[in-house]
Scaffold this active site. Structure first.
Site, PDB file in Angstrom:
ATOM      1  N   ASP A  80     -56.211 104.944 -87.288  1.00 43.14           N
ATOM      2  CA  ASP A  80     -57.530 105.510 -87.620  1.00 43.14           C
ATOM      3  C   ASP A  80     -57.726 105.770 -89.114  1.00 43.14           C
ATOM      4  OD1 ASP A  80     -55.532 107.511 -87.191  1.00 43.14           O
ATOM      5  OD2 ASP A  80     -57.073 109.055 -87.110  1.00 43.14           O
ATOM      6  N   GLU A 138     -54.958 109.838 -85.111  1.00 48.58           N
ATOM      7  CA  GLU A 138     -53.897 110.686 -85.690  1.00 48.58           C
ATOM      8  C   GLU A 138     -54.504 111.749 -86.581  1.00 48.58           C
ATOM      9  OE1 GLU A 138     -51.340 112.581 -88.199  1.00 48.58           O
ATOM     10  OE2 GLU A 138     -52.686 111.104 -89.053  1.00 48.58           O
ATOM     11  N   GLU A 139     -55.563 111.394 -87.309  1.00 50.67           N
ATOM     12  CA  GLU A 139     -56.119 112.309 -88.310  1.00 50.67           C
ATOM     13  C   GLU A 139     -56.689 113.584 -87.698  1.00 50.67           C
ATOM     14  OE1 GLU A 139     -55.608 112.136 -91.321  1.00 50.67           O
ATOM     15  OE2 GLU A 139     -55.280 110.051 -91.882  1.00 50.67           O
ATOM     16  N   HIS A 394     -55.760 110.977 -98.688  1.00 49.61           N
ATOM     17  CA  HIS A 394     -57.050 111.598 -98.386  1.00 49.61           C
ATOM     18  C   HIS A 394     -57.940 111.705 -99.634  1.00 49.61           C
ATOM     19  CE1 HIS A 394     -55.648 113.498 -94.309  1.00 49.61           C
ATOM     20  NE2 HIS A 394     -55.062 112.343 -94.568  1.00 49.61           N
TER      21      HIS A 394
END
Ligand code: NI
Length: 429
Positions: A80, A138-139, A394
């Site tokens: 993702d 996962e995020e 990020h």
């Protein structure tokens, strides 16, 4: 030689880059990884794997059966992207505004396809079976649990698991392979302070939720400094705060959101209890109330010592022993811990710091991949002063060095192949 995965992986380098750039161009958020899952499933099927899609909503499971009898190894990759607007200016930048692969999961998915290609090429020598697991979401810390609830760890149940995370702040060609605690547990919480609204000029007739919230923010940090064992790492962060509507009105409510990071579950329990105790006392002192809600707990990433020793040997075979470190720990979290809690295994961090100078030049640097490149000092890059430091995960300018892709594929293929070849009960480590 069937086990020379380092050079075999280099022959896949162009393909790995092509996959990674395709995924990068088409980022998909948690539980929306339809296109990515389609590419993954298509390639696994083409390699002859038995493929199942829609596992945990958008997850993919592929099983590669070796020709020899043996145990089952699980390899896990995440797919993702993040709700971030990309600012890299790369030719293969995200084509979807507001979505970006800013954590390297595009690289992880490419590496997974590379490992499947490498191991499928050794199928007649391969013992046991490899279960490839491509995970969504996962995020937001939910994909691993979704896949486990959908039965991803059953039939066959894995005997060992391996996985990796690329890391943009670690030089290319280096790795952290660490037994025990690697990455932290993460909790997300919402905290609401409830006071009583009033005129801003007559505060004695109300209860100022903003004033109480200010004390709460400051005092909560004393839990970290005074109540926590200083030898047990912990971070408490309030990342969002909203309260009040007008300059002359006492705010009745303040909403906050934050995260708690710990490694040790007893430390976590202490902090959770102290937060409640402190907020109860503080709010009582001012006549306010509070609501503290915990959600989305991700356990700490804890690696099995034997699986880690085996993985370390594979990483050393590909990168050289001096390039493999056993630390440091980090406070970031990863829901691979849900698998590691159920299957002994090891998750490692692979350096992928971009070479800014190579990017700013037009041609290839003439240096074959594989060597450690640890220069972080200033260079003669045009445009003023020191080289920009690597962007953290990020960040909207996050990038990886794609030469890490064949390294990651080689390490995981080597670790898996050799682990399956030797019965786990005969593991030398
Ligand atoms: Ni990540």
């Amino acid at each position: 030689m069937t086990s020379d995965f380092a050079s075999l992986a280099q022959t896949l380098a162009d393909q790995l880059v092509a996959w990674r750039r395709y995924f990068h161009r088409h980022p998909e958020l948690a539980f929306q990884e339809e296109r990515t899952a389609g590419i993954v499933a298509g390639h696994l099927a083409q390699l002859g794997l038995e493929v199942q899609t829609g596992v945990g909503r958008t997850g993919v499971v592929g099983i590669l059966e070796g020709a020899q009898p043996g145990p089952t190894a699980l390899l896990r990759f995440d797919m993702d992207a993040l709700p971030i607007h990309e600012e890299t200016g790369l030719p293969f930048a995200s084509q979807t505004p507001g979505k970006m692969h800013a954590c390297g999961h595009d690289g992880h998915s490419a590496i997974g396809l590379g490992v499947a290609t490498l191991l499928a090429g050794q199928q007649e020598h391969l013992a046991g079976r490899v279960k490839f697991l491509f995970q969504p979401a996962e995020e937001i810390g939910q994909g691993a649990r979704a896949m486990i609830e959908a039965g991803a760890l059953l039939d066959p149940a894995p005997d060992v698991m391996f996985g990796l995370h690329l890391w943009s702040l670690m030089p290319l060609g280096q790795a952290v392979v660490k037994a025990g605690s690697l990455w932290a547990a993460a909790d997300r919480f919402a905290l609401e302070i409830i006071g009583h609204g009033s005129h801003g000029a007559m505060p004695h007739q109300g209860i100022d939720a903003i004033a109480v919230a200010a004390f709460a923010i400051a005092q909560l940090q004393t839990i970290i400094s005074r109540d926590r064992d200083p030898l047990q790492p912990a971070v408490l962060t309030i990342g969002a705060i909203h309260g009040g509507d007008a300059f002359n009105v006492l705010a009745e409510r303040v909403q906050m959101e934050g995260t708690l990071r710990t490694f040790d579950l007893a430390t976590r329990a202490t902090i959770l209890a102290r937060m409640d105790g402190l907020l109860a006392g503080l709010c009582a002192a001012y006549g306010a109330a509070y609501r503290l809600t915990w959600r989305d707990f991700t356990p700490p990433v804890i690696n099995d010592p034997r699986a880690t020793a085996h993985l370390r040997a594979a990483a050393a075979a590909v990168l050289g022993a001096e390039a493999v470190a056993d630390g440091p720990m980090m406070m970031v979290a990863e829901d691979v811990s849900e698998f590691l809690n159920r299957t002994p295994g090891s998750f490692f961090v692979l350096g992928a710091m971009p070479d800014r100078r190579a990017r700013s030049e037009t041609g290839p640097s003439g240096e074959a991949g594989g060597g450690a490149r640890s220069e972080t000092g200033p260079s003669g890059e045009a445009g003023g002063g020191a080289t920009a430091p690597a962007e953290p995960h990020h960040s909207p300018r996050f990038d990886i060095d794609e030469r890490a892709l064949p390294l990651g594929a080689a390490i995981l293929a080597h670790a898996t192949y050799t682990w399956l070849l030797h019965s786990p009960t005969q593991q030398p480590t």
